[in-house]
Write an enzyme that holds these catalytic residues in place. Structure first.
Site, PDB file in Angstrom:
ATOM      1  N   ASP A   1       2.046  -0.280  -0.562  1.00 28.08           N
ATOM      2  CA  ASP A   1       1.780  -0.123   0.865  1.00 28.08           C
ATOM      3  C   ASP A   1       0.373  -0.607   1.232  1.00 28.08           C
ATOM      4  O   ASP A   1      -0.537  -0.590   0.406  1.00 28.08           O
ATOM      5  CB  ASP A   1       1.855   1.356   1.265  1.00 28.08           C
ATOM      6  CG  ASP A   1       3.276   1.875   1.313  1.00 28.08           C
ATOM      7  OD1 ASP A   1       4.193   1.171   0.848  1.00 28.08           O
ATOM      8  OD2 ASP A   1       3.467   3.001   1.813  1.00 28.08           O
TER       9      ASP A   1
ATOM     10  N   HIS B   1      -0.269   1.609  -3.752  1.00 30.62           N
ATOM     11  CA  HIS B   1      -0.967   1.025  -2.601  1.00 30.62           C
ATOM     12  C   HIS B   1      -1.828  -0.152  -3.048  1.00 30.62           C
ATOM     13  O   HIS B   1      -2.528  -0.050  -4.062  1.00 30.62           O
ATOM     14  CB  HIS B   1      -1.875   2.050  -1.916  1.00 30.62           C
ATOM     15  CG  HIS B   1      -1.138   3.196  -1.309  1.00 30.62           C
ATOM     16  ND1 HIS B   1      -0.673   4.259  -2.047  1.00 30.62           N
ATOM     17  CD2 HIS B   1      -0.768   3.445  -0.028  1.00 30.62           C
ATOM     18  CE1 HIS B   1      -0.057   5.110  -1.247  1.00 30.62           C
ATOM     19  NE2 HIS B   1      -0.092   4.642  -0.006  1.00 30.62           N
TER      20      HIS B   1
HETATM   21 ZN   LIG Z   1       0.137   3.222   4.694  1.00 33.32          ZN
END
Ligand SMILES: [Zn+2]
Length: 288
Positions: free
Chosen positions: A73, A221
């Protein structure tokens, strides 16, 4: 209130949807968006009127196949995206990248490199605001703009949408349906709530390994949320947390491979190992 307290209330820290119903404050948006005042008490309920059709939401799929989808992400960023792509290339595993539209516009080359390497790209909103503090129109617009920013680079809107911090509100579902997305959340993360320190690479690695299951959507992430483009600059605590995840990544992949798991894209996970695309009718050939 100080910035960290505000961000926390704005949904970037630990508060849930219920606790962020009516914040009032000034946000520093990306340079070309300027600043603005956000206020109001948005119910996060759907608009009145007839809504046709539906939207699928997945945390994982129910399967006995040893498959998983690795997801990233908040990219693309200068700090992490190239490094992640290099790690994935080294182990020859695919992943799905949930991109922030604002960053897609700034780094289209990163997006192209991601797709050319065989990975899937997906929508993670344009502005990475919490849906809990956005009006219905803002929720719709950030999802649509996020999809269009990706389409501008790769030629089509992505299938998958992941809301910021996994906040699924009625507005999010309605907008996702209207834009034509399916929603992909996750079932395995760096911290199942056991208080692992943000710089504890071994602890984070252990959480990823302990949490693994067949059909998992695993969240990592390669970015730092809005702080990648806020005027106030990178959130150092987030940078450290993400650094820890990326440091754990090679070990996580090695352990998953050693467990006999196969890495697939989100689309392949859902379509090949879940119940299949919407509207698919089961037949005798599907059994056994
Ligand atoms: Zn996010």
């Amino acid at each position: 209130m100080d910035r960290r307290t505000f961000l926390r209330r704005a949904g970037i820290g630990g508060a849930g949807i219920a606790a962020v119903a009516a914040p009032v404050g000034t946000y520093a948006l990306g340079q070309h968006l300027g600043s603005r005042q956000l206020s109001g008490n948005y119910s996060a309920s759907v608009k009145a009127g007839m809504i046709r059709g539906g939207v699928n939401v997945w945390w994982s799929v129910s399967t006995t196949d040893k498959v998983l989808a690795l997801t990233f992400d908040d990219g693309p960023t200068e700090q992490f995206t190239d490094e992640v792509l290099d790690v994935l290339a080294r182990y020859e595993v695919p992943a799905t990248f949930f991109l922030i539209g604002e960053l897609v516009e700034r780094r289209p080359d990163h997006v192209r490199r991601t797709v050319e390497a065989g990975h899937e790209v997906a929508n993670h909103t344009f502005d990475h605001f919490s849906a809990a503090i956005q009006s219905p129109d803002e929720v719709r617009r950030t999802i649509e703009r996020g999809a269009d920013a990706i389409a501008e680079v790769v030629g089509e809107r992505p299938r998958w949408f992941r809301p910021v911090r996994g906040e699924v509100t009625g507005q999010v579902l309605q907008a996702a349906a209207e834009v034509g997305h399916d929603v992909a959340l996750w079932s395995v993360s760096r911290d199942p709530g056991n208080g692992t320190a943000i710089d504890d690479v071994d602890g984070v690695l252990r959480n990823y390994v302990d949490g693994l299951h067949e059909g998992a959507l695993v969240i990592f992430h390669d970015g730092i949320g809005r702080s990648a483009f806020e005027l106030t600059g990178p959130d150092e605590e987030l940078v450290l947390a993400r650094r820890t995840e990326i440091d754990a990544l090679p070990g996580v992949i090695e352990r998953y491979l050693a467990e006999g798991y196969r890495f697939v894209t989100t689309t392949e996970l859902i379509d090949e190992h879940g119940p299949g695309p919407v509207g698919r009718t089961a037949s005798a050939a599907d059994e056994g």
